[in-house]
Write an enzyme that holds these catalytic residues in place. Structure first.
Site, PDB file in Angstrom:
ATOM      1  N   PRO A   8       3.595   6.330   6.791  1.00 48.29           N
ATOM      2  CA  PRO A   8       2.866   5.283   7.596  1.00 48.29           C
ATOM      3  C   PRO A   8       1.414   5.360   7.748  1.00 48.29           C
ATOM      4  O   PRO A   8       0.657   4.007   7.813  1.00 48.29           O
ATOM      5  CB  PRO A   8       3.628   4.941   8.642  1.00 48.29           C
ATOM      6  CG  PRO A   8       4.996   5.577   8.358  1.00 48.29           C
ATOM      7  CD  PRO A   8       4.513   6.776   7.441  1.00 48.29           C
ATOM      8  N   LYS A  52       0.952  -1.128   0.008  1.00 48.06           N
ATOM      9  CA  LYS A  52       0.057   0.100   0.097  1.00 48.06           C
ATOM     10  C   LYS A  52       0.899   1.257  -0.117  1.00 48.06           C
ATOM     11  O   LYS A  52       0.544   2.317   0.460  1.00 48.06           O
ATOM     12  CB  LYS A  52      -0.744   0.005   1.185  1.00 48.06           C
ATOM     13  CG  LYS A  52      -1.799  -1.299   1.426  1.00 48.06           C
ATOM     14  CD  LYS A  52      -2.360  -1.593  -0.232  1.00 48.06           C
ATOM     15  CE  LYS A  52      -3.473  -0.643  -0.690  1.00 48.06           C
ATOM     16  NZ  LYS A  52      -4.104  -1.183  -1.729  1.00 48.06           N
ATOM     17  N   SER A  53       2.066   1.300  -0.683  1.00 47.34           N
ATOM     18  CA  SER A  53       2.760   2.379  -0.749  1.00 47.34           C
ATOM     19  C   SER A  53       3.105   2.824  -2.153  1.00 47.34           C
ATOM     20  O   SER A  53       3.964   3.520  -2.384  1.00 47.34           O
ATOM     21  CB  SER A  53       4.311   2.153  -0.217  1.00 47.34           C
ATOM     22  OG  SER A  53       3.983   1.754   1.260  1.00 47.34           O
ATOM     23  N   GLY A  54       2.252   2.357  -2.968  1.00 47.03           N
ATOM     24  CA  GLY A  54       2.561   2.858  -4.696  1.00 47.03           C
ATOM     25  C   GLY A  54       3.084   1.743  -5.508  1.00 47.03           C
ATOM     26  O   GLY A  54       3.649   2.153  -6.636  1.00 47.03           O
ATOM     27  N   HIS A  94       7.478  -7.318  -2.176  1.00 51.78           N
ATOM     28  CA  HIS A  94       7.474  -6.714  -0.760  1.00 51.78           C
ATOM     29  C   HIS A  94       8.560  -6.543   0.079  1.00 51.78           C
ATOM     30  O   HIS A  94       8.380  -6.327   1.355  1.00 51.78           O
ATOM     31  CB  HIS A  94       5.987  -6.867  -0.297  1.00 51.78           C
ATOM     32  CG  HIS A  94       4.867  -6.328  -0.733  1.00 51.78           C
ATOM     33  ND1 HIS A  94       4.784  -4.931  -1.556  1.00 51.78           N
ATOM     34  CD2 HIS A  94       3.685  -6.732  -1.308  1.00 51.78           C
ATOM     35  CE1 HIS A  94       3.592  -4.746  -2.020  1.00 51.78           C
ATOM     36  NE2 HIS A  94       2.913  -5.770  -1.792  1.00 51.78           N
ATOM     37  N   ASP A 119      -0.948   6.850   6.110  1.00 56.13           N
ATOM     38  CA  ASP A 119      -1.575   6.691   4.851  1.00 56.13           C
ATOM     39  C   ASP A 119      -1.616   5.285   4.652  1.00 56.13           C
ATOM     40  O   ASP A 119      -2.400   4.655   4.156  1.00 56.13           O
ATOM     41  CB  ASP A 119      -0.892   7.634   3.758  1.00 56.13           C
ATOM     42  CG  ASP A 119      -1.324   8.940   3.705  1.00 56.13           C
ATOM     43  OD1 ASP A 119      -2.519   9.373   4.056  1.00 56.13           O
ATOM     44  OD2 ASP A 119      -0.625   9.874   3.338  1.00 56.13           O
ATOM     45  N   ARG A 163       5.788   5.752   1.759  1.00 51.25           N
ATOM     46  CA  ARG A 163       4.542   6.366   1.778  1.00 51.25           C
ATOM     47  C   ARG A 163       4.373   6.658   3.402  1.00 51.25           C
ATOM     48  O   ARG A 163       4.890   6.081   4.205  1.00 51.25           O
ATOM     49  CB  ARG A 163       3.308   5.661   1.478  1.00 51.25           C
ATOM     50  CG  ARG A 163       1.930   6.601   1.111  1.00 51.25           C
ATOM     51  CD  ARG A 163       0.787   5.746   0.687  1.00 51.25           C
ATOM     52  NE  ARG A 163      -0.338   6.300   0.428  1.00 51.25           N
ATOM     53  CZ  ARG A 163      -1.494   5.713  -0.006  1.00 51.25           C
ATOM     54  NH1 ARG A 163      -1.491   4.289   0.074  1.00 51.25           N
ATOM     55  NH2 ARG A 163      -2.655   6.457  -0.236  1.00 51.25           N
ATOM     56  N   THR A 198       1.525  -0.633  -7.205  1.00 48.12           N
ATOM     57  CA  THR A 198       0.777  -0.792  -8.490  1.00 48.12           C
ATOM     58  C   THR A 198       0.961   0.306  -9.421  1.00 48.12           C
ATOM     59  O   THR A 198       1.098  -0.135 -10.648  1.00 48.12           O
ATOM     60  CB  THR A 198      -0.449  -1.340  -8.282  1.00 48.12           C
ATOM     61  OG1 THR A 198      -0.700  -2.431  -7.392  1.00 48.12           O
ATOM     62  CG2 THR A 198      -1.480  -1.584  -9.380  1.00 48.12           C
ATOM     63  N   TRP A 199       0.935   1.500  -8.800  1.00 46.60           N
ATOM     64  CA  TRP A 199       1.094   2.674  -9.587  1.00 46.60           C
ATOM     65  C   TRP A 199       2.708   2.655 -10.058  1.00 46.60           C
ATOM     66  O   TRP A 199       2.763   2.955 -11.359  1.00 46.60           O
ATOM     67  CB  TRP A 199       0.825   3.907  -8.489  1.00 46.60           C
ATOM     68  CG  TRP A 199       0.785   5.213  -9.428  1.00 46.60           C
ATOM     69  CD1 TRP A 199       0.637   5.405 -10.621  1.00 46.60           C
ATOM     70  CD2 TRP A 199       1.087   6.349  -8.784  1.00 46.60           C
ATOM     71  NE1 TRP A 199       0.552   6.734 -11.021  1.00 46.60           N
ATOM     72  CE2 TRP A 199       1.020   7.288  -9.846  1.00 46.60           C
ATOM     73  CE3 TRP A 199       1.251   7.049  -7.487  1.00 46.60           C
ATOM     74  CZ2 TRP A 199       1.205   8.784  -9.626  1.00 46.60           C
ATOM     75  CZ3 TRP A 199       1.700   8.032  -7.598  1.00 46.60           C
ATOM     76  CH2 TRP A 199       1.240   9.096  -8.130  1.00 46.60           C
TER      77      TRP A 199
END
Length: 294
Positions: free
Chosen positions: A117, A38-40, A96, A119, A115, A42-43
């Site tokens: 933490p 959840k830190s970017g 990861h 968020d 990102r 996939t983007w």
């Protein structure tokens, strides 16, 4: 490919399998996206895949052309190895696992993204809410209770897929602050949001990809969260399989600072105490939270 440094530690978890690194025989020019969840991830994979493919149109869903190399997602390692080997040219892969958990190869570009933490915490809550898991999952509880578990959870190398601040911080220290990976491309989610086109130019430069301004603009638009949400079955991990309640909800909000206004003073004090204990250096702590432009 020459190995500059072998893996120094084994990490495993509910999904993470260290033996899966053997499914990838790196080629010169391959790119490894190395982030906490959840830190970017996939983007960044999408941006790089579009850069490698020369524009916003990808030849297949992202998961098919940018595999999660050390994850057991129900496909045998021999089949995964064949899939990775069959991908043409240079590949973009995902992990990861912190950088001390895999070999450092000469000729492989490693991109690490972080990102704030908090968020990450709220993104994890949305992530779990979008999965078919029981209501007793810790991330589904009241915010303060879920946050306390997130803050207090240990960094257990045999439980890497657990949701804990200590795991996020450990990843950051072993990857971004250790000096283990020569030429590491270090990025922050907040900086990427502030300047998506600048991010693409940085990634292209680090990977040695020649790209026009027009292509940069087209990729920036196609990799924006609204565009990716609109084609979520192509971009969400295991999209189109029913793994998620809604593929589009994988791209719930994006952004930075979404945690503001959602925590009590006691929650914030608990976070500050824990993050300071884990990262005493204020400069290192500040970068993890805000990036270079914060």
């Amino acid at each position: 490919m020459d190995i500059l440094r072998p893996a120094a530690r084994r990490y495993s978890g509910a999904i993470t399998r260290p033996d899966r690194w053997a499914t990838w025989a790196p080629r010169d020019g391959d790119i490894l996206v190395c982030t906490p969840p959840k830190s970017g991830t996939t983007w960044t994979q999408t941006m790089l895949a579009m850069l490698v493919n020369g524009g916003p149109e990808l030849p297949a869903p992202l998961g098919a052309i940018s595999p999660w190399v050390d994850a057991d997602l129900g496909v045998g390692p021999a089949e995964v190895a064949r899939t990775i080997e069959a991908l043409p040219g240079r590949r973009v892969l995902k992990t990861h696992t912190p950088a001390d958990g895999f070999p450092v190869w000469d000729g492989v570009t490693v991109v690490a993204v972080y990102r704030h933490p908090l968020d990450v915490f709220f993104s994890l809550r949305k992530h779990i809410a979008n999965r078919h898991v029981g209501e007793d999952h810790p991330m589904k509880g009241p915010v303060s209770e879920a946050l306390a578990r997130f803050l207090d959870g240990p960094m257990d190398p045999e439980d890497l897929d657990n949701d804990a601040l200590a795991i996020v911080v450990h990843h950051y220290l072993q990857t971004a602050r250790s000096g283990r990976v020569p030429g590491l491309v270090l990025m922050h989610y907040a900086d990427m949001i502030r300047d998506a086109e600048g991010t693409l130019r940085q990634l292209a430069g680090a990977a040695g990809i020649a790209v026009s301004d027009a292509a940069i603009a087209a990729i920036a638009e196609a990799s924006g969260i609204d565009a990716m949400r609109g084609k979520a079955e192509l971009y969400a991990p295991v999209g189109g399989t029913g793994f998620w309640k809604e593929d589009a909800a994988f791209f719930a909000t994006g952004g930075a600072g979404n945690w503001q206004g959602q925590l009590t003073e006691a929650d914030l004090a608990a976070y500050e105490a824990r993050i300071t204990a884990l990262i005493p250096d204020p400069e290192a702590r500040g970068w993890l939270e805000r990036g270079a432009g914060g």
